[in-house]
Design an enzyme around this catalytic site. Structure first.
Site, PDB file in Angstrom:
ATOM      1  N   ARG A 181       0.839  -1.190   0.000  1.00 54.40           N
ATOM      2  CA  ARG A 181       0.000   0.000   0.000  1.00 54.40           C
ATOM      3  C   ARG A 181       0.883   1.253   0.000  1.00 54.40           C
ATOM      4  O   ARG A 181       1.945   1.267   0.633  1.00 54.40           O
ATOM      5  CB  ARG A 181      -0.864  -0.020   1.263  1.00 54.40           C
ATOM      6  CG  ARG A 181      -1.852   1.120   1.413  1.00 54.40           C
ATOM      7  CD  ARG A 181      -2.974   1.003   0.451  1.00 54.40           C
ATOM      8  NE  ARG A 181      -4.141   1.812   0.851  1.00 54.40           N
ATOM      9  CZ  ARG A 181      -5.130   2.109   0.015  1.00 54.40           C
ATOM     10  NH1 ARG A 181      -5.106   1.702  -1.246  1.00 54.40           N
ATOM     11  NH2 ARG A 181      -6.156   2.799   0.438  1.00 54.40           N
ATOM     12  N   THR A 226     -10.013   0.443  -9.544  1.00 54.09           N
ATOM     13  CA  THR A 226      -8.926  -0.369  -9.002  1.00 54.09           C
ATOM     14  C   THR A 226      -8.909  -1.569  -9.925  1.00 54.09           C
ATOM     15  O   THR A 226      -9.701  -1.638 -10.858  1.00 54.09           O
ATOM     16  CB  THR A 226      -9.280  -0.698  -7.530  1.00 54.09           C
ATOM     17  OG1 THR A 226      -9.215   0.508  -6.763  1.00 54.09           O
ATOM     18  CG2 THR A 226      -8.389  -1.737  -6.894  1.00 54.09           C
ATOM     19  N   ASP A 274      -7.656   8.493   0.357  1.00 52.70           N
ATOM     20  CA  ASP A 274      -8.246   7.469   1.228  1.00 52.70           C
ATOM     21  C   ASP A 274      -7.984   7.743   2.713  1.00 52.70           C
ATOM     22  O   ASP A 274      -8.462   7.010   3.579  1.00 52.70           O
ATOM     23  CB  ASP A 274      -7.727   6.075   0.859  1.00 52.70           C
ATOM     24  CG  ASP A 274      -8.510   5.464  -0.303  1.00 52.70           C
ATOM     25  OD1 ASP A 274      -9.529   6.052  -0.712  1.00 52.70           O
ATOM     26  OD2 ASP A 274      -8.098   4.411  -0.817  1.00 52.70           O
TER      27      ASP A 274
HETATM   28  N1  GLY Z   1      -8.452   3.169  -3.275  1.00 50.79           N
HETATM   29  C1  GLY Z   1      -9.335   2.090  -3.136  1.00 50.79           C
HETATM   30  C2  GLY Z   1      -9.028   1.217  -1.973  1.00 50.79           C
HETATM   31  O1  GLY Z   1      -7.891   1.143  -1.569  1.00 50.79           O
HETATM   32  O2  GLY Z   1      -9.884   0.582  -1.434  1.00 50.79           O
END
Ligand code: GLY
Length: 595
Positions: free
Chosen positions: A131, A404, A446
């Site tokens: 991430r 995504t 996010d």
């Molecule tokens: N940006 C979408 C997710 O990480 O859930």
């Protein structure tokens, strides 16, 4: 012919428009029939480029040894060729991910991040977390403007929205730990695809056309148009700058991205655009190996992604709640079925917002949230006939982009890999790094907006998911694997922002409770509830008007329409051991390739 829009729109400010269904006359008993008709109408494998794909309606693609299913058939082919050339599923996953960075620029990436869940043939499991991270200069109030007002633009549409990318470090780590073929062999196909080009589908050409029309960034226009003229379907897209970057990665592994020429170009772009990422941020980035979230559902083992994803925890929480109900007696997508799913979703998404964030920074009560006892407590609060309103004084939640991408891989030994990775919104920040040819994410969106900033407009300001130096932003991505009695059953995942967790769960329910084959399970219309806003959204064809009327009478707000996810999945035939690949018909370029 496609009956649903493809997943390539990449339109930035366009969460799907959901159309309200008027109460009507269709009887309750017709609901399952309508769902089956919708299933039959969906092509199992969409137009998949010159090499074609399965044209069967509801049967998956079969292979004896290995299978790769992704949002672009060319990337699936790259992965399949790696399997055929002696690579294992981790090798194939890396090669597929690199190829998607070329052929599926809306979400495939080297400038974003994601997660990989792995189940080994002996039943052991692991997860890799690549991430994106907040840069060292990040702070919880970084999206307030000079007047102290929250700015959506800074949060989502600026150089400050770019998180430190994780994909290349994640693939490098996966390869060092579990790969078998040489690294160069896995990156080389992507270099060639970028250098020699590939033929654009109509959908991808149209999507790129919209991107170049709206983007303010010249390097993005240069990368994705012919001297400013939008491409048409059938034309070749070559990406020479991206090819050179991939070449550096091929030769120097993650140093080819986080140091040297690529890093220099990225940092220069940050300086030009007032972004925060520095050379030190890039050098510091590390992918992490994590312990997957494990659960059980009606005798099946569920293996999924832990924080910083909320996906595994929330899905296991919902499955635990639903295990106590006789879903199969209710009828698929009938009002009682949808009601019970929505009530489980409501409760799990509330807990997601309250408790889940990067576990390196927040104390996430992971074991309690995934325990059967806690699920029993929650289940006892569900009225079988009435919706439980989401409290208006509870926290609001922010919009999450559906753009995504997910892909699934199984090899001949039964090694299974489930990967979901992202740039956040379609084409991420839309910033192509000049001279380096790749898109940067806008994943910082996010993170929560600002401390205490929770309001009716949908902003959330709870502590755990505020931006802090080196923290990873909360995600919904749910790459998952299902096993039973020590045997691999399925590999599942999807894009779709916050809908991801519900989509993956419904594919699993379709297989376990409804005994659908994997293609039917992927095709079947889906629904979504996320606690707030307090409404059920159901895909077109997913419920009859009578069902919707019944749900409204129970106190639910229901909206119909749109498209939810792209759940490219694999199942193992329990008798023959064949790998059954199911590309999602909601994605026009998706394809399954096996050998
Ligand atoms: N940006 C979408 C997710 O990480 O859930």
């Amino acid at each position: 012919m496609r009956l649903l829009p493809g997943s390539l729109s990449g339109d930035r400010s366009s969460p799907p428009s959901w159309i309200r269904v008027a109460p009507g006359r269709v009887g309750l008993l017709l609901a399952p029939l309508l769902a089956l008709v919708a299933l039959a109408l969906l092509p199992a494998s969409p137009a998949a480029g010159p090499a074609g794909a399965s044209t069967q309606l509801v049967e998956p693609v079969r292979a004896e040894q290995g299978m790769v299913v992704s949002d672009h058939w060319l990337a699936s082919k790259v992965g399949r060729d790696v399997l055929g050339g002696g690579g294992n599923a981790v090798d194939a996953a890396i090669a597929t991910g690199m190829a998607l960075a070329v052929t599926h620029p809306v979400a495939g990436n080297i400038g974003g991040g994601g997660f990989m869940v792995i189940r080994f043939p002996d039943g052991s499991t692991t997860a890799l977390d690549f991430r994106e991270k907040a840069p060292l200069a990040a702070h919880p109030r970084m999206w307030l403007d000079e007047d102290g007002e929250y700015s959506y633009e800074i949060h989502h549409d600026s150089h400050r929205a770019v998180g430190v990318p994780g994909t290349v470090a994640g693939f490098d780590k996966a390869h060092r730990l579990y790969g078998e073929l040489p690294w160069e062999r896995l990156v080389y196909p992507a270099v060639r695809l970028a250098e020699e080009g590939f033929e654009l589908s109509d959908d991808l050409a149209a999507s790129l056309g919209r991107l170049v029309e709206r983007t303010p960034y010249p390097a993005t226009v240069e990368a994705f148009s012919r001297d400013g003229v939008p491409y048409e379907g059938g034309e070749m897209l070559t990406q020479p700058d991206l090819a050179r970057t991939l070449d550096r990665i091929m030769l120097n592994r993650s140093d080819g991205f986080y140091r040297g020429e690529t890093a220099r170009l990225l940092v220069e772009e940050m300086e030009r655009g007032d972004g925060l990422i520095t050379a030190a941020d890039l050098e510091l980035y590390q992918a992490r190996e994590r312990t997957p979230v494990l659960g059980t559902y009606r005798g099946h083992e569920i293996i999924s992604m832990p924080p910083p994803s909320s996906g595994g925890i929330a899905m296991v929480e919902m499955l635990n709640i639903l295990e106590g109900f006789d879903l199969a007696s209710m009828g698929h997508n009938t009002a009682p079925y949808i009601h019970h799913l929505a009530e489980a979703m409501r409760r799990a998404y509330r807990d997601r917002a309250r408790y889940v964030a990067d576990q390196d920074f927040a104390d996430v009560p992971r074991h309690r949230l995934t325990s059967k006892d806690y699920a029993a407590e929650l289940r006892s609060t569900i009225d079988p006939d009435r919706a439980t309103p989401s409290s208006p004084s509870d926290l609001q939640t922010t919009y999450e982009s559906p753009q995504t991408t997910h892909y699934s891989v199984v090899d001949g030994d039964g090694l299974a890999v489930s990967v979901t990775y992202t740039l956040e919104q379609g084409y991420g920040s839309e910033i192509v790094v000049p001279g380096a040819g790749f898109l940067l994410n806008n994943e910082m969106g996010d993170f929560n907006a600002a401390p205490g900033l929770t309001n009716e407009r949908g902003l959330i300001g709870t502590e755990p998911n505020l931006a802090r130096p080196e923290q990873r932003m909360l995600s919904s991505m749910t790459p998952s694997i299902v096993a039973r009695d020590g045997r691999l059953v399925a590999v599942v995942g999807t894009p779709g922002g916050r809908t991801i967790i519900n989509t993956v769960m419904q594919v699993i329910l379709n297989v376990v409770d409804w005994e659908m084959n994997i293609q039917q399970a992927v095709n079947a219309p889906r629904l979504h509830h996320q606690w707030l806003p307090d409404r059920i959204r159901i895909e077109a064809g997913g419920a009859s008007e009578a069902t919707v009327e019944q749900l409204r009478a129970m106190g639910h707000t229901v909206e119909m329409g749109g498209r939810q996810g792209s759940a490219n999945s694999i199942m193992i035939d329990p008798q023959s051991g064949e790998r059954l690949g199911a590309p999602d018909p909601r994605s026009s370029d998706a394809g399954a390739r096996g050998h």
